[in-house]
Design an enzyme around this catalytic site. Structure first.
Site, PDB file in Angstrom:
ATOM      1  N   GLU A 261      24.629  29.984  44.024  1.00 58.72           N
ATOM      2  CA  GLU A 261      23.347  29.337  43.719  1.00 58.72           C
ATOM      3  C   GLU A 261      22.799  30.090  42.509  1.00 58.72           C
ATOM      4  O   GLU A 261      22.233  31.168  42.631  1.00 58.72           O
ATOM      5  CB  GLU A 261      22.442  29.434  44.946  1.00 58.72           C
ATOM      6  N   CYS A 295      14.409  30.072  40.609  1.00 57.66           N
ATOM      7  CA  CYS A 295      15.492  29.323  39.975  1.00 57.66           C
ATOM      8  C   CYS A 295      15.122  27.852  39.897  1.00 57.66           C
ATOM      9  O   CYS A 295      15.712  27.105  39.123  1.00 57.66           O
ATOM     10  CB  CYS A 295      16.826  29.566  40.645  1.00 57.66           C
TER      11      CYS A 295
HETATM   12  C1  UN1 Z   1      15.219  30.604  44.260  1.00 52.91           C
HETATM   13  O1  UN1 Z   1      14.447  30.634  43.316  1.00 52.91           O
HETATM   14  O2  UN1 Z   1      16.300  31.240  44.238  1.00 52.91           O
HETATM   15  O3  UN1 Z   1      12.602  25.672  46.174  1.00 52.91           O
HETATM   16  C2  UN1 Z   1      14.951  29.909  45.542  1.00 52.91           C
HETATM   17  C3  UN1 Z   1      12.025  26.736  45.975  1.00 52.91           C
HETATM   18  C4  UN1 Z   1      12.160  27.804  47.036  1.00 52.91           C
HETATM   19  C5  UN1 Z   1      13.433  28.549  46.886  1.00 52.91           C
HETATM   20  C6  UN1 Z   1      13.743  29.047  45.523  1.00 52.91           C
HETATM   21  N1  UN1 Z   1      12.145  27.169  48.321  1.00 52.91           N
HETATM   22  O4  UN1 Z   1      11.359  26.946  44.991  1.00 52.91           O
END
Ligand code: UN1
Length: 509
Positions: A261, A295
């Site tokens: 990821e 992310c």
């Molecule tokens: C991440 O930034 O690695 O959807 C995860 C989202 C959060 C998870 C982000 N539930 O922004």
């Protein structure tokens, strides 16, 4: 205040960074954790050496043999207790996340809530690890597939979600019958110590063997112990695309499985039928929440030229209202970046955007005056840009939002949205059904997440989370993401007194 939090979570001034549950050890060098909020030293953790790691692996291997024999719903019961303990500790753990990582207190609590939610999900899942039954072509035969635990799952997590991403992996892996070894980011080691202490208590209360939850600490070299180790069938890695490519190559070399990821370059398409108020809230939260370090953060807004000025003005006005400062103070919307390197990259990105012809609409800059001493605070910036700019193609983990204009049909916007190497999250703001459906169709968004009338970040745990292209292709958390934590086996049983060969083959002896 933070002293109380550390005490409640069992964090000392110096912490051993390696654990198999109740046993803590470690003989590597020390890493110190400094808060991005004010630059203050919080505590230190010692790292894991190769020798410590070998001890962890042999304990985990032994634990797996016992843990896989525990019925899945019984494993689920233990995860249920873990979720309940997290409910009790939501406040101190959320505060530690906020203080060590720098995200707002609300988001710190939100992260712990994601942990609680995945535990609930995993408890239900522990009674639903189904396979299919298939009709056999042979008489008197039964055929089905079933899922068995994999073994040791190695988890490499990033600084930006220091606790939730670990729990997405572990809660599922544990109910699936796996044991876990976690290497957190060396930027947020104390969060890992806190989580490991919480789960170690739960495991002890339930006589779970030592080694079902293991922790190792250190930099990429410690991660490498796991990615090169063929005793670990699955490595789940969250972080940059650069890191993911290195991990994936190492794991692939030994034909291991990886769940990646990685980076995103998430866009919201704003069509002529968009609700401007909703668009602004979604875009601003997406771009500045977690100081642009998710992310899933919104990096690009692709706006139709007919409403471009209206959206632009509304955004500039909203950015004028943003309060930046200590994330533990709930009136602030935006906390600091993780460290000074991140501040440097933010500055370089803004410079590059300017040099490529970007027009700075909301000026960025470093905040270091009153109230910002010792921290890594920057101003969220907005830049009018073109999708093909090199800097726009690149994921910068900072609150920089690029505005990109499109004209004509929604297909043009979709092309821009897909015109990057990453493929994590995407969204469209529209009340036009045709545009929304085109965006969701096979010719629409190429991302793992595609939303209508909400932003790019803040995904619920119930859906599978991850993305395509350089995001790495993995799926964590909800839906049927559990399957990667298990090995599939097809079984055919003959309950006749004759041996039938498949495909009509005759073999008489
Ligand atoms: C991440 O930034 O690695 O959807 C995860 C989202 C959060 C998870 C982000 N539930 O922004």
């Amino acid at each position: 205040m933070i002293q109380d939090v550390l005490k409640q979570l069992g964090i000392e001034d110096k912490n051993l960074g390696t654990s198999t549950g109740s046993n803590w050890f470690g003989s590597g060098e020390e890493i110190s954790s400094f808060s991005p909020v004010n630059g203050e030293y919080i505590a230190s953790v010692n790292t894991t050496t190769q020798e410590d790691y070998n001890k962890v692996i042999s304990t985990a291997e032994k634990a797996f043999k016992e843990w896989r024999m525990v019925p899945a719903p019984k494993r689920g019961e233990i995860v249920r207790q873990f979720g309940n303990r997290l409910r009790e500790l939501k406040e101190p753990l959320g505060k530690l996340v906020s203080y060590e990582m720098g995200k707002s207190l609300q988001e710190g609590y939100g992260e712990v809530q994601e942990m609680i939610d995945i535990c609930d999900f995993a408890v239900g899942l522990s009674r639903q690890l189904y396979g299919f039954t298939i009709h056999s072509e042979r008489p008197g035969h039964r055929m089905y597939d079933q899922y068995h635990p994999l073994g040791i799952v190695g988890i490499i997590s990033a600084f930006n979600f220091p606790v939730a991403v670990w729990s997405w992996n572990t809660a599922l892996a544990w109910v699936c019958g796996d044991v876990c070894i976690w290497k957190p980011s060396e930027k947020v080691p104390l969060c890992s110590i806190a989580c490991q202490k919480i789960i170690a208590d739960i495991f002890k209360e339930n006589n779970v063997p030592e080694g079902v939850s293991c922790l190792i600490n250190g930099d990429y070299r410690v991660g490498e112990f796991m990615s090169m180790d063929n005793r670990i069938p699955l490595i789940s890695a969250t972080g940059s695309t650069r890191m993911g490519k290195i991990v994936a190559a190492k794991v692939a070399e030994r034909l291991g499985r990886s769940l990646l990821e990685l980076g995103g370059n998430n866009a919201i398409i704003v069509t002529p039928d968009a609700d401007i108020k909703m668009t602004v809230i979604g875009a601003v939260f997406g771009a500045v929440g977690t100081c642009g370090q998710r992310c899933t953060s919104t990096r690009r807004l692709i706006i139709h030229d007919s409403i471009y000025d209206k959206v632009k003005d509304a955004l500039v006005a909203a950015y004028g209202q943003l309060k930046i400062g200590n994330p533990l103070d709930e009136k602030n919307h935006v906390g600091p970046l993780i460290d000074h390197d991140a501040v440097k990259m933010y500055n370089e990105a803004l410079e590059k955007a300017k040099s490529e012809g970007g027009n700075i609409l909301v000026e960025g800059g470093i905040l270091d005056g009153d109230g910002y001493e010792g921290g890594c605070y920057v101003k969220p910036a907005i830049v009018e840009a073109k999708n093909e700019f090199e800097i726009v193609q690149h994921e910068t983990f900072a609150p920089i939002l690029y505005l990109i204009k499109y004209s004509g049909d929604v297909e043009n916007a979709i092309e821009l949205q897909n015109g990057v190497v990453q493929g994590l999250s995407s969204a469209i703001m529209t009340s036009n059904l045709r545009e929304a459906e085109k965006f969701l169709s096979q010719a629409g968004s190429d991302c793992g997440i595609a939303n209508v009338n909400i932003g790019t970040s803040g995904a619920e745990i119930g859906g599978a989370f991850g993305g395509e292209k350089e995001t790495g292709g993995g799926r964590e958390s909800g839906s049927d993401a559990w399957k990667i934590y298990m090995r599939r086996q097809t079984n055919t049983i003959n309950y006749t007194t004759e041996l039938h060969l498949a495909h009509g083959i005759k073999f008489d002896i």
